[in-house]
Write an enzyme that holds these catalytic residues in place. Structure first.
Site, short mmCIF file in Angstrom:
data_model
loop_
_atom_site.label_atom_id
_atom_site.label_comp_id
_atom_site.label_asym_id
_atom_site.label_seq_id
_atom_site.Cartn_x
_atom_site.Cartn_y
_atom_site.Cartn_z
N ASP A 12 0.82 -1.21 0.00
CA ASP A 12 0.00 0.00 0.00
C ASP A 12 0.86 1.26 0.00
O ASP A 12 2.03 1.23 0.40
CB ASP A 12 -0.90 0.03 1.25
CG ASP A 12 -1.99 -1.03 1.18
OD1 ASP A 12 -2.26 -1.53 0.09
OD2 ASP A 12 -2.54 -1.36 2.26
N1 URA Z 1 -1.72 -5.93 3.72
C1 URA Z 1 -2.12 -4.65 3.68
O1 URA Z 1 -3.13 -4.29 4.29
N2 URA Z 1 -1.38 -3.77 2.99
C2 URA Z 1 -0.24 -4.11 2.33
O2 URA Z 1 0.41 -3.26 1.72
C3 URA Z 1 0.16 -5.46 2.39
C4 URA Z 1 -0.61 -6.35 3.09
#
Ligand code: URA
Length: 263
Positions: A105
């Site tokens: 993310d």
């Molecule tokens: N889970 C999440 O919520 N975000 C990520 O970037 C990776 C795994």
């Protein structure tokens, strides 16, 4: 482009150039079905079919692998219409055409592999192979043992049940708690949604390693090519071999302003 037959055989990993010469003079090599014993013979890797002892020789394309310690505030895409910083900026610095293996993310940090090997990348990501992903996650508050047990048992999310493979307390951080969470699937925002579902939203999400390749001493925003041994390891993990455990270490503390915003 044509090249000497022994050079082609060496490049394809069949034998050293010297040993390839012996194969040729021994009459064990054919080009387009015809035995070739002349050492000066040339072949075109694109067009000619070379065989040794009747077995076709193919060139394994050389693949490139990098590890990036993705900083927060970077989108895992090659370009962003909104003009935010992207992984593309890091890829450009390698001078190669690479893509990220999966996503982290915008606000997540840590290990992100970059490669041009679509096959291995797909295997690492495909739900069928259940490759584990380890995260160190700072969640709001201090979840009780009962709450962590509930998470271990699996929680219902809007796209179905999800059960982490491992949930452990890792460290305490003032009003917050660092958890180690291992999942074996890559649904979008999975870790954040798991933690939100137990009432402890994520304030920081760090992936210390991907496919067994640890961020180690790479500072956020740094990247490096994998060593040949690491490329081998990634290939094995893609084949279902469990990555050797790494020493888990929290990411560097954020500077005060960001820290306060996160807390
Ligand atoms: N889970 C999440 O919520 N975000 C990520 O970037 C990776 C795994």
């Amino acid at each position: 482009m044509s090249e000497r037959l022994q050079k082609f055989l060496a490049r394809a990993g069949v034998a050293s150039r010297r040993a390839a010469e012996t194969l040729i003079t021994a009459g064990r090599v054919t080009v387009n079905g015809l035995k070739v014993t002349e050492l000066g013979s040339k072949v075109d890797a694109e067009k000619d079919q070379v065989s040794v002892d009747g077995k076709p020789v193919t060139l394994v394309p050389q693949r490139t692998w990098y590890l990036l310690n993705k900083p927060e505030g970077v989108v895992t895409t090659l370009t962003d219409p909104q003009g935010r910083a992207t992984i593309g900026d890091f890829v450009k610095s390698t001078g190669k055409r690479l893509f990220p293996v999966g996503r982290l993310d915008y606000d997540a940090e840590g290990a992100l592999l970059l490669t041009d090997d679509g096959e291995i990348s797909n295997r690492l990501l495909h739900p069928r192979y259940q490759v584990s992903r380890t995260y160190l996650v700072k969640v709001k508050g201090d979840p009780t043992d009962a709450t962590l047990d509930k998470l271990r048992g699996g929680v219902r999310l809007e796209d179905g049940m999800a059960a982490p493979a491992k949930v452990e307390r890792f460290d305490k951080a003032e009003a917050n708690t660092w958890l180690e969470i291992v999942v074996t699937e890559g649904r979008p925002h999975l870790v954040k949604r798991l933690c939100a579902a137990i009432g402890h939203p994520v304030v920081r999400l760090f992936r210390p390693a991907q496919a067994g390749i640890a961020v180690g001493d790479l500072a956020p925003g740094e990247l490096r090519p994998l060593t040949p041994e690491e490329v081998d390891l990634v290939g094995q993990v893609a084949q279902g071999v469990a990555a050797p455990p790494i020493a888990l270490k929290l990411p560097p503390r954020r500077h005060r302003k960001a820290q306060q915003a996160a807390d």
